[in-house]
Structures are given as structure tokens and as C-alpha cells.
Design an enzyme around this catalytic site. Structure first.
Site, short mmCIF file in Angstrom:
data_model
loop_
_atom_site.label_atom_id
_atom_site.label_comp_id
_atom_site.label_asym_id
_atom_site.label_seq_id
_atom_site.Cartn_x
_atom_site.Cartn_y
_atom_site.Cartn_z
CG ASP A 1 -2.03 -0.95 1.17
OD1 ASP A 1 -2.32 -1.43 0.07
OD2 ASP A 1 -2.63 -1.25 2.22
CE LYS B 1 -8.15 0.14 -1.95
NZ LYS B 1 -7.14 -0.77 -1.39
CG MET C 1 -7.54 7.27 5.90
SD MET C 1 -8.42 5.82 5.28
CE MET C 1 -9.25 5.24 6.77
#
Length: 460
Positions: free
Chosen positions: A249, A271, A384
Site C-alpha cells: 500500500d 489508494k 484519514m
């Protein structure tokens, strides 16, 4: 190479140890673990050494050393505090062609003790021939970290079934079979503590063995932690070195990625906002496809796979496809980043609970139980949450949390680029923009943030 590394069988054999202090006791421990019968000569001995002698059915002579004590001995160790006595023991032993070790005197030794890594019947000796014993000990520590504690159980299983394999298979097939055992599902089960399942799989394969099987595929779902490679678990590091291919990731730090086996194929599936290099369904299927081809697949994630890492979705797909997998937890960002920033997540005077929350906006909205989150006496950690930071602060204030509640943004936590920006609910959105805070960044809200300057210990 001056010293030839050999394995010496001392089981039930008489070994003479001259000396009774701490150094002699350390040598006696090694001999006792190998099953030797101890004969000790010294004016005085430690209580532990006396017990080791008794346990080995050995003998203790409260006496001054003389050459007659060598009678019947098959191995000799001089471990007194007197160099002259050690030299005398060495000379007498070598005259009789007996293997002898004089502690801290390589010139008096016909053999040396290596630094030993032990896993059941499997042992690894690291010797510098007495030139650099501390370096040998350092290498031992590194090997201890790399070798699975369960590898000893695997060696014991092999010893237990060795005769059955020898009877069932001719020499060429036998080698193929053992290669399969030590690199496939049997090894994985045994090293994970499932020895009975591993033995059952081994015996089932042995009964139907027709030649070397294709490599067994497996997936390792590993938490890479928040960034600092020193925070990896030993098990994570071992599996990272075994993988044929790694899917990683964006949140996996370059320093952690550098510890993956160098010849492993690397596939980026990270991502970021409004861009997914590989959709989640595609990642799930890729894991199945690669393992189905016999690959050992490392799915390396930042933080912990099961805390906002979608690890549960991935292993659900693997279980459905009957693909073997292992999951290794990692230190989640909330724990790692807060610690390196000097912010305890709980503290008797500030917070009696902590909540981990995803701050990811969905279609521009962030639907959360704001009234519960605004309650006092807790720490909030938003993953996030940088994009939705303004919304988070406004909602918490509007639901009763004081506007002066401390807030910290930890950017690139635990790495050398770590940066901590501290404000409160009313000021932190402006501060984040002014100081150009970028992802990955963790948001910590609560009274514990006020301890940052006092308790921080890590200076990137």
C-alpha cells in the site's frame, strides 16, 4: 578457516569442568542441556552448578586440580580465574589428545564454544575462533530474530516421522518429499503451533506421494506498522523474507519495503484520494490468483491489517477460495504515532477511553455519532481525517465539545520526517492549511494532547 565447525555428541559422556564460579556455571549449563555427565573440580562452586551436577548424575571434587582428574574424561573445560591453572589444564589435556577449551584463552583451546541459536533439535553455531566472541553473539541475536520459534517443532516432527518416510519412499522421491514438507503447508501449520494438523497433512501426503508436487501457494497478510521499521514484529520480518511476490500500500514506508526479500516481485496497489491504482475487488482477486499459481504472497499493509485496513475483506475472499493464509498484526498508527509524539492515548487525569474513527468523507459527507464523540473523558483518533478536518472540528463543537479542546496532527508519524502540529478545535483547520500538512496524517483530539511538549521523546 582455522576451526572446523562440528557437532559434538556429549549425551551421557563424562565431561571435566575445572572451576566453580559464574563462568564455569555458564559452561556447565550448555553441557547439561546437551546431556553431559559433569565432573567438576574446584575449591568452591555456585549453588546452581551444584544442582547441575546432581541433575546430570555427576561428581564434585572440592579440591585443587591435578592431572589425575583427567582420567575417564572425554571433553575438558578450564574455567578458573587463574590463568596458570587454565594453562596447566590445557597442556595436560592436549598431551592426552583430549579436546579442551580454556575460557578467554584461544591459544590454549583445541576447540571453542560457538554462539548458539537453538530451536529444539535444530542448533546453529556461530564461531569466530575466539577472535571476536561479542560479534558472534551479535550475529546470534540477529538470527534469533529471523528464525521462527516454531521451526524447532518442525525439526522434531521430521525426526519423529523420518523412519516412516525412509520406509515409504526411495531416495530421489524422499528428497522431493522433504523439500515439499519444509516449504509448504506442513511447515506453515507447524510453525503456527498447529503441530497435529501439520503431522496429519504430512502423513496424508506421504500415503499418496507420486512425485514432487507443485509449490503450495499461501498469503501472508502482514501489518507493516506506521513507518519505523524497528516497529515490525519478528514474525512479520520472517514472512517478508519468504515471499515470492508482495502487494503493498501507499502507507507502507520505503524503509519497511526495503526489508522484503530482494528478488520478490513487487506490485503497488495503494489508494489515495480519488485514485485507486487497483480497486479492492481487484486486489482480493489478485491475491487468490497469485496464490493459486503456487506463489507465497505477501500482502503488506501500513499499520494493522484489521484496523481500517480492509484485511477482513481480503481474508474473507481467501477463505472462500480455500487459499491458506496467515495474519500478522502490526502496530496501528494511533498507537505508534501518538507514542512517538509524546501523547498517551489514555491518562487517568484526561481520558479513560479511546476511540478509533475513520474520517474518510463519503460523497462529501461524514456521518458519525457526533454527540457520543463529543462526550468528555475520551480520546478521539481520526484516521484519514485530513480532508474532512474542518467538518470534524465544526461537528464536535456544535455537539458540545469545547472549542479549546487540544488537537494534534501527526504527519508521517514514527518516521524521520515526522511532524506534529498542535492547536485546538477552533484553530487546527487553519493551522493545517498554513503549515501545509499532508497525508498520511493522524488527528488526535482530547486533553491528552496537552501532554505533547512534556512527554515527547522522539525528535525526527
Amino acid at each position: 578457516m582455522r576451526y572446523l565447525p562440528l557437532a559434538f555428541d556429549v549425551q551421557d559422556r563424562p565431561c571435566l569442568l575445572v572451576g566453580g564460579g559464574a563462568v564455569a556455571t555458564r559452561k556447565a549449563r550448555l553441557l547439561a542441556r546437551a546431556g553431559a555427565r559433569l565432573t567438576v573440580v574446584a575449591p568452591e562452586i555456585t549453588d546452581e552448578l551444584r544442582q547441575l551436577i546432581d541433575d546430570s548424575d555427576g561428581q564434585f571434587f572440592r579440591a585443587t586440580y591435578h592431572a589425575d582428574f583427567l582420567d575417564g574424561a572425554e571433553l575438558v573445560i578450564a574455567a578458573t580465574a587463574d590463568p596458570a591453572v587454565n594453562a596447566e589444564v590445557s597442556a595436560d589435556a592436549q598431551e592426552r589428545k583430549l579436546p579442551v577449551n580454556a575460557v578467554d584463552a584461544p591459544g590454549l583451546c583445541s576447540f571453542t564454544f560457538p554462539a548458539i541459536v537453538e530451536r529444539g533439535p535444530l542448533s546453529i553455531g556461530i564461531s569466530s575462533g575466539g577472535a571476536a566472541p561479542v560479534l558472534a553473539q551479535r550475529l546470534r541475536a540477529q538470527l534469533e530474530a529471523l528464525l521462527s520459534p516454531g521451526i524447532g517443532a518442525l525439526a522434531e516432527l521430521a525426526m519423529h516421522v523420518r523412519d516412516k518416510v525412509k520406509t515409504a519412499l526411495p531416495e530421489p522421491q524422499r528428497k522431493d518429499f522433504w523439500r515439499w514438507v519444509f516449504s509448504g503447508p506442513v511447515a506453515s501449520k507447524v510453525e503456527a503451533g498447529k503441530t497435529k494438523e501439520g503431522e496429519a497433512a504430512l502423513l496424508a501426503a506421504l500415503a499418496n506421494w507420486r512425485g514432487e508436487e507443485g509449490p503450495a501457494g499461501e498469503v501472508y497478510l502482514v501489518g507493516g506498522g506506521p513507518g519505523d521499521p524497528d516497529l515490525l514484529t519478528f514474525r512479520a520480518l520472517r514472512l517478508m523474507q519468504q515471499a515470492d511476490v508482495v502487494l503493498y500500500d501507499r502507507l507502507v514506508s520505503p524503509q519497511v519495503l526495503d526489508l522484503v526479500r530482494r528478488d520478490a516481485e513487487r506490485i503497488y496497489v495503494g489508494k489515495k484520494k480519488e485514485f485507486h491504482s487497483v480497486p479492492q475487488d481487484g486486489i482480493n482477486q489478485l491475491l487468490v490468483d497469485l496464490a493459486g499459481k503456487g506463489k507465497k504472497v505477501l500482502r503488506l499493509k501500513g499499520g494493522d491489517p484489521f484496523i481500517f485496513g480492509r484485511g477482513g475483506e481480503e481474508i474473507d475472499k481467501l477463505a472462500e477460495a480455500r487459499i491458506p493464509f496467515q495474519v500478522v498484526p502490526g502496530i496501528t498508527a494511533a498507537s505508534g504515532c501518538s507514542t512517538y509524539a509524546g501523547i498517551p492515548l489514555t491518562h487517568r487525569d484526561y481520558a479513560q477511553s479511546v476511540r478509533f474513527i475513520t474520517g474518510h468523507l463519503k460523497e462529501g459527507e461524514l456521518e458519525l455519532p457526533w454527540k457520543e464523540l463529543a462526550s468528555p473523558g475520551q480520546t478521539l483518533v481520526f484516521y484519514m481525517g485530513l480532508t474532512g478536518l474542518s467538518t470534524i472540528c465544526k461537528q464536535l463543537i456544535s455537539h458540545g465539545m469545547p472549542a479549546n479542546t487540544p488537537v494534534a496532527l501527526v504527519e508521517k508519524g514514527t518516521t524521520r520526517e515526522q511532524r506534529v502540529v498542535v492547536g485546538d478545535l477552533s484553530s487546527i483547520p487553519t493551522l493545517a492549511e498554513k503549515k501545509s500538512v499532508e497525508a498520511p496524517a493522524l488527528t488526535i483530539i482530547g486533553g491528552v494532547v496537552s501532554l505533547h511538549k512534556k512527554l515527547r521523546w522522539y525528535q525526527p
